[in-house]
Design a protein around this motif. Structure first.
Motif: not given
Length: 156
Positions: A29, A58, A68
């Motif tokens: 990510y 994200k 998160f």
């Protein structure tokens, strides 16, 4: 979640990050923090276009970052590259519990190495740097992973 790099860069997600960092970090990510675009699906899809298919983007608020990072819904440890919009976003994230050993900053100019932080940062940014350093987080200048880390300017 394992943070492989934390970076402050007002340009957010751009070619230097996508082309130079992916081979070094191979992250799952990229978390973009402090942007006015959090939860904007169009901007997220545009940013996603410049990433390898194996990486997901994200776009988060500071609190969203903490939520998160603290989720445990994957059987394997996921890796995250965190890009903060500015030092105020880092400070707020640190206040909420974010911690890494060090944070990367791109050089303010390509032609000159910083001598005094006050030549490049506002008084408010210098306060943010001091607060963050007070939480045992080091800063260094480095634009790409190919360069040596420069801690010197932040140690004065």
């Amino acid at each position: 979640m394992k943070i492989v790099l934390a970076r402050v860069d007002k340009r957010l997600l751009h070619a230097t990050v996508t082309l130079n960092c992916d081979p070094f970090f191979n992250t799952d990510y990229v978390a973009v923090v402090g942007s006015e675009y959090d939860d904007d699906p169009f901007i997220a899809s545009v940013m996603q276009l410049c990433l390898p298919k194996s990486m997901k983007v994200k776009i988060l608020t500071e609190k969203g970052l903490m939520d998160f990072l603290n989720q445990n819904d994957s059987p394997k440890t996921m890796t995250v590259l965190v890009i903060f919009k500015d030092l105020a976003s880092v400070r707020e994230s640190v206040r909420l519990g974010f911690h890494v050993d060090e944070i990367q900053m791109p050089y303010p100019t390509l032609s000159l190495k910083p001598k005094n932080l006050s030549d490049y940062f506002s008084d408010e940014e210098l306060k943010d740097i001091s607060y963050i350093q007070g939480q045992n987080i080091r800063f260094y200048f480095q634009t790409t992973p190919f360069e040596a880390k420069d801690y010197g300017s932040f140690n004065k």
